[in-house]
Motif scaffolding. Structure first.
Motif, mmCIF file in Angstrom:
data_model
loop_
_atom_site.group_PDB
_atom_site.id
_atom_site.type_symbol
_atom_site.label_atom_id
_atom_site.label_comp_id
_atom_site.label_asym_id
_atom_site.label_seq_id
_atom_site.Cartn_x
_atom_site.Cartn_y
_atom_site.Cartn_z
ATOM 1 N N ALA A 41 0.880 -1.252 0.086
ATOM 2 C CA ALA A 41 -0.054 0.078 0.094
ATOM 3 C C ALA A 41 0.894 1.413 0.019
ATOM 4 N N ILE A 42 2.036 1.263 0.730
ATOM 5 C CA ILE A 42 2.864 2.484 0.695
ATOM 6 C C ILE A 42 3.676 2.420 -0.405
ATOM 7 N N ALA A 43 3.997 1.367 -1.160
ATOM 8 C CA ALA A 43 4.697 1.463 -2.477
ATOM 9 C C ALA A 43 3.713 1.782 -3.335
ATOM 10 N N ASN A 44 2.461 1.739 -3.549
ATOM 11 C CA ASN A 44 1.525 2.092 -4.295
ATOM 12 C C ASN A 44 1.178 3.514 -4.122
ATOM 13 N N ALA A 45 1.176 4.007 -3.084
ATOM 14 C CA ALA A 45 0.923 5.749 -2.725
ATOM 15 C C ALA A 45 1.977 6.308 -3.071
ATOM 16 N N SER A 46 3.279 5.767 -2.899
ATOM 17 C CA SER A 46 4.595 6.409 -3.447
ATOM 18 C C SER A 46 4.588 6.417 -5.139
ATOM 19 N N GLU A 47 4.062 5.298 -5.711
ATOM 20 C CA GLU A 47 4.058 5.464 -6.901
ATOM 21 C C GLU A 47 3.030 6.377 -7.506
ATOM 22 N N LEU A 48 1.799 6.598 -6.889
ATOM 23 C CA LEU A 48 0.726 7.436 -7.451
ATOM 24 C C LEU A 48 1.400 8.997 -7.555
ATOM 25 N N VAL A 49 2.013 9.174 -6.324
ATOM 26 C CA VAL A 49 2.516 10.550 -5.947
ATOM 27 C C VAL A 49 3.899 10.973 -7.102
ATOM 28 N N ASN A 50 4.421 9.939 -7.241
ATOM 29 C CA ASN A 50 5.483 10.102 -8.344
ATOM 30 C C ASN A 50 4.927 10.376 -9.674
ATOM 31 N N LYS A 51 3.892 9.607 -10.034
ATOM 32 C CA LYS A 51 3.168 9.797 -11.327
ATOM 33 C C LYS A 51 2.392 11.088 -11.557
ATOM 34 N N VAL A 52 1.701 11.318 -10.614
ATOM 35 C CA VAL A 52 1.072 12.712 -10.569
ATOM 36 C C VAL A 52 2.105 13.768 -10.520
ATOM 37 N N THR A 53 3.272 13.604 -9.876
ATOM 38 C CA THR A 53 4.138 14.774 -9.871
ATOM 39 C C THR A 53 5.054 14.922 -11.527
ATOM 40 N N GLU A 54 5.315 13.710 -11.985
ATOM 41 C CA GLU A 54 5.894 13.580 -13.336
ATOM 42 C C GLU A 54 4.693 14.072 -14.315
ATOM 43 N N ASN A 55 3.550 13.527 -14.312
ATOM 44 C CA ASN A 55 2.567 14.072 -15.501
ATOM 45 C C ASN A 55 2.082 15.071 -15.269
ATOM 46 N N CYS A 56 1.246 15.423 -14.127
ATOM 47 C CA CYS A 56 0.724 17.051 -13.977
ATOM 48 C C CYS A 56 1.305 18.168 -14.066
ATOM 49 N N PHE A 57 2.662 17.883 -13.303
ATOM 50 C CA PHE A 57 3.502 19.188 -13.294
ATOM 51 C C PHE A 57 4.170 19.536 -14.529
ATOM 52 N N GLU A 58 4.585 18.238 -15.217
ATOM 53 C CA GLU A 58 5.239 18.675 -16.725
ATOM 54 C C GLU A 58 4.269 19.076 -17.419
ATOM 55 N N LYS A 59 2.911 18.468 -17.425
ATOM 56 C CA LYS A 59 1.888 19.133 -18.397
ATOM 57 C C LYS A 59 1.378 20.461 -18.175
ATOM 58 N N CYS A 60 1.339 20.827 -16.828
ATOM 59 C CA CYS A 60 0.872 22.118 -16.238
ATOM 60 C C CYS A 60 1.817 23.374 -16.052
ATOM 61 N N LEU A 61 3.002 23.001 -15.496
ATOM 62 C CA LEU A 61 3.690 23.881 -14.996
ATOM 63 C C LEU A 61 5.081 24.322 -15.854
ATOM 64 N N GLN A 62 4.827 25.836 -16.276
ATOM 65 C CA GLN A 62 5.740 26.355 -17.211
ATOM 66 C C GLN A 62 6.505 27.256 -16.465
ATOM 67 N N SER A 63 7.662 27.627 -16.798
ATOM 68 C CA SER A 63 8.406 28.876 -16.318
ATOM 69 C C SER A 63 8.170 30.105 -17.159
ATOM 70 N N PRO A 64 7.875 31.353 -16.576
ATOM 71 C CA PRO A 64 7.584 31.464 -15.157
ATOM 72 C C PRO A 64 6.173 31.073 -14.683
ATOM 73 N N TYR A 65 6.176 30.768 -13.371
ATOM 74 C CA TYR A 65 4.762 30.123 -12.812
ATOM 75 C C TYR A 65 3.898 31.395 -12.766
ATOM 76 N N THR A 66 2.731 31.022 -13.255
ATOM 77 C CA THR A 66 1.437 31.963 -13.213
ATOM 78 C C THR A 66 0.176 31.394 -11.959
ATOM 79 N N SER A 67 -0.307 32.123 -11.746
ATOM 80 C CA SER A 67 -1.632 31.488 -10.970
ATOM 81 C C SER A 67 -2.644 30.789 -11.872
ATOM 82 N N ALA A 68 -2.660 31.292 -13.113
ATOM 83 C CA ALA A 68 -3.562 30.566 -14.030
ATOM 84 C C ALA A 68 -3.227 29.029 -14.104
ATOM 85 N N GLN A 69 -2.033 28.492 -13.706
ATOM 86 C CA GLN A 69 -1.640 27.246 -13.959
ATOM 87 C C GLN A 69 -2.166 26.473 -12.815
#
Length: 104
Positions: A41-69
């Protein structure tokens, strides 16, 4: 509430020690199953966090950061959590079905 309790884990102080001896063989087996389930369960939760970070942040966040993101990140996180819940429920259902039918 700690994250480990949400995802089925616990701190080492919360885990039961494994007993030894032939009279407690079934108990040891159940304790090992529980410990493995918690670690998975802990490994699955860690994997979820890693995938969310990898996919959502790469998709949504660009430099410079704006509140619209923020809206993009929120929507992406919501999609991941909905998907995670659907998949988890289906997985647990299949395991329970296999367990009751004797496949496991």
């Amino acid at each position: 509430m700690a994250l480990s309790s949400i995802f089925g884990g616990g701190s080492p102080s919360q885990q039961q020690p494994v007993a030894s001896g032939s009279a407690t063989g079934v108990s040891v087996k159940e304790q090992l199953k529980t410990q493995i389930a918690q670690e998975l369960a802990i490994a699955n939760a860690s994997e979820l966090v890693n995938k969310v970070t990898e996919n959502c942040f790469e998709k949504c966040l660009q430099s410079p950061y704006t509140s619209a993101q923020e809206g993009c990140v929120d929507q992406c996180l919501a999609k991941y959590m909905r998907s995670w819940n659907v998949i988890s429920k289906a997985y647990v259902g299949r395991i329970q079905q296999a367990s009751t039918s004797g496949e496991i």
